[in-house]
Motif scaffolding. Structure first.
Motif, short mmCIF file in Angstrom:
data_model
loop_
_atom_site.label_atom_id
_atom_site.label_comp_id
_atom_site.label_asym_id
_atom_site.label_seq_id
_atom_site.Cartn_x
_atom_site.Cartn_y
_atom_site.Cartn_z
N GLU A 112 -89.50 34.67 -12.50
CA GLU A 112 -90.90 34.89 -12.85
C GLU A 112 -91.80 34.53 -11.68
O GLU A 112 -92.78 35.23 -11.38
CB GLU A 112 -91.28 34.08 -14.08
CG GLU A 112 -90.83 34.69 -15.39
CD GLU A 112 -91.44 36.06 -15.62
OE1 GLU A 112 -92.67 36.15 -15.84
OE2 GLU A 112 -90.70 37.06 -15.56
N ALA A 113 -91.48 33.43 -10.98
CA ALA A 113 -92.26 33.04 -9.81
C ALA A 113 -92.13 34.08 -8.71
O ALA A 113 -93.11 34.42 -8.03
CB ALA A 113 -91.78 31.67 -9.30
N LYS A 114 -90.95 34.61 -8.52
CA LYS A 114 -90.73 35.65 -7.51
C LYS A 114 -91.49 36.93 -7.87
O LYS A 114 -92.10 37.57 -7.00
CB LYS A 114 -89.23 35.94 -7.40
CG LYS A 114 -88.88 36.98 -6.34
CD LYS A 114 -87.38 37.17 -6.26
CE LYS A 114 -86.71 35.99 -5.61
NZ LYS A 114 -87.03 35.91 -4.15
N ARG A 115 -91.46 37.29 -9.14
CA ARG A 115 -92.17 38.49 -9.59
C ARG A 115 -93.68 38.34 -9.37
O ARG A 115 -94.35 39.25 -8.89
CB ARG A 115 -91.87 38.76 -11.07
CG ARG A 115 -92.49 40.04 -11.62
CD ARG A 115 -91.97 40.31 -13.02
NE ARG A 115 -92.48 39.37 -13.99
CZ ARG A 115 -93.58 39.58 -14.74
NH1 ARG A 115 -94.28 40.70 -14.59
NH2 ARG A 115 -93.97 38.70 -15.62
N HIS A 116 -94.20 37.16 -9.70
CA HIS A 116 -95.62 36.91 -9.52
C HIS A 116 -96.00 36.97 -8.04
O HIS A 116 -97.04 37.53 -7.68
CB HIS A 116 -95.99 35.54 -10.09
CG HIS A 116 -97.43 35.17 -9.87
ND1 HIS A 116 -98.46 35.77 -10.54
CD2 HIS A 116 -98.00 34.28 -9.01
CE1 HIS A 116 -99.62 35.26 -10.13
NE2 HIS A 116 -99.36 34.36 -9.19
N GLN A 117 -95.14 36.42 -7.16
CA GLN A 117 -95.43 36.45 -5.74
C GLN A 117 -95.43 37.88 -5.20
O GLN A 117 -96.27 38.24 -4.38
CB GLN A 117 -94.40 35.61 -4.98
CG GLN A 117 -94.68 35.50 -3.49
CD GLN A 117 -96.03 34.89 -3.20
OE1 GLN A 117 -96.33 33.79 -3.66
NE2 GLN A 117 -96.88 35.60 -2.45
N SER A 118 -94.49 38.67 -5.68
CA SER A 118 -94.44 40.07 -5.25
C SER A 118 -95.70 40.82 -5.67
O SER A 118 -96.29 41.57 -4.88
CB SER A 118 -93.20 40.75 -5.84
OG SER A 118 -93.14 42.11 -5.45
N MET A 119 -96.14 40.60 -6.91
CA MET A 119 -97.36 41.25 -7.38
C MET A 119 -98.58 40.75 -6.60
O MET A 119 -99.49 41.53 -6.29
CB MET A 119 -97.54 40.99 -8.88
CG MET A 119 -96.47 41.66 -9.74
SD MET A 119 -96.65 41.29 -11.51
CE MET A 119 -98.16 42.17 -11.89
N THR A 120 -98.58 39.47 -6.25
CA THR A 120 -99.67 38.91 -5.45
C THR A 120 -99.72 39.56 -4.07
O THR A 120 -100.81 39.86 -3.55
CB THR A 120 -99.51 37.39 -5.31
OG1 THR A 120 -99.55 36.80 -6.61
CG2 THR A 120 -100.63 36.79 -4.46
N ASP A 121 -98.55 39.78 -3.48
CA ASP A 121 -98.49 40.43 -2.16
C ASP A 121 -99.04 41.85 -2.22
O ASP A 121 -99.81 42.27 -1.34
CB ASP A 121 -97.05 40.46 -1.65
CG ASP A 121 -96.52 39.07 -1.33
OD1 ASP A 121 -97.34 38.14 -1.16
OD2 ASP A 121 -95.28 38.91 -1.26
N PHE A 122 -98.68 42.60 -3.26
CA PHE A 122 -99.19 43.96 -3.39
C PHE A 122 -100.68 43.96 -3.71
O PHE A 122 -101.41 44.83 -3.25
CB PHE A 122 -98.41 44.72 -4.47
CG PHE A 122 -97.12 45.32 -3.97
CD1 PHE A 122 -97.12 46.50 -3.27
CD2 PHE A 122 -95.92 44.68 -4.18
CE1 PHE A 122 -95.94 47.05 -2.79
CE2 PHE A 122 -94.73 45.21 -3.71
CZ PHE A 122 -94.74 46.41 -3.01
N ALA A 123 -101.13 42.96 -4.48
CA ALA A 123 -102.56 42.85 -4.77
C ALA A 123 -103.34 42.57 -3.50
O ALA A 123 -104.46 43.08 -3.32
CB ALA A 123 -102.80 41.75 -5.80
#
Length: 245
Positions: free
Chosen positions: A148-159
């Protein structure tokens, strides 16, 4: 998309005779390179199995059968199914980001052309091969706190990438703004609006793709791309007004 193991130069007889220094050589590949090739096959198998029958229903035996490998080779590269899922997710996410950055940097395009191309890249990557969207948006969710932390970081990077585009479309140079010696309240408001817009863009595009995946309309890539493009263009208007451009 296939996982590409690195090309390995042919070894000479002398090089093979000194295998102790470099690892034993079989069929022109050192043992380290053969292990890397097997890892790549398992990642491809993970894309196929997790993206079709799902992570919860998958078994290590099924993954190995898909890769054409025995289970002992699975544990050579991965400690668990979750570790393989993590590697599959990392592989897909990094490849998507690489493709997006590449199209955004194509010379000779206008800003709006680049933005549209970037949106098309995201949508096509996800829906031309629906396994990608299934893994990135469905199978990864709720597996573990670490994922979940990895998924959130990936979405943050794309954001963050999206917010840069919002600033540019709003007439604000993100590099100049970020390197400003003193960020006044008005500029801080502009940057925060762009950041939040980037977060909203990622959520909105993800939901459109998930809707297509679940609704059986994954072929509507042109319409989804256009909707995403209009979203980011319209969102940039708020930045432009706030920045006084």
């Amino acid at each position: 998309m296939t996982f590409q193991a690195p090309k390995v130069a042919k070894t000479t007889a002398d090089e093979q005779s000194t295998g102790a220094a470099f690892g034993r050589v079989y069929s022109g590949l050192r043992s380290e390179d053969r292990a890397l090739e097997r890892r790549g096959r398992l990642i491809e198998a993970g894309i196929e199995v997790f993206g079709s029958i799902g992570y919860a229903a998958s078994k290590i035996k099924t993954l190995c059968q898909s890769a054409g490998l025995s289970e002992r080779y699975f544990y050579e590269s991965f400690a668990s199914r979750e570790q393989l899922l993590t590697s599959v997710y990392d592989h897909l996410s990094s490849e998507l980001m690489r493709q997006v950055v590449q199209v955004l940097r194509v010379p000779g395009r206008t800003l709006t052309e680049s933005v549209r191309a970037g949106m098309a890249t995201v949508v096509n990557f996800m829906l031309d091969d629906p396994r990608h969207a299934q893994i990135i948006m469905v199978e990864i969710v709720g597996v573990s706190p670490e994922l979940e932390a990895k998924r959130h970081q990936s979405m943050t990077d794309f954001a963050a990438e999206s917010s840069q585009l919002v600033l540019l479309l709003g007439g604000v140079n993100p590099k100049v703004a970020a390197n400003s010696d003193s960020v006044d309240d008005s500029l801080a408001d502009v940057l925060e609006l762009a950041r939040l817009t980037g977060v909203a863009m990622v959520g909105g595009v993800n939901n459109m793709i998930l809707d297509a995946l679940r609704g059986g309309t994954s072929a509507n890539t042109k319409q989804i791309t256009e909707a995403a493009f209009q979203l980011i263009c319209n969102s940039s208007t708020g930045v432009r007004v706030l920045a006084g451009n």
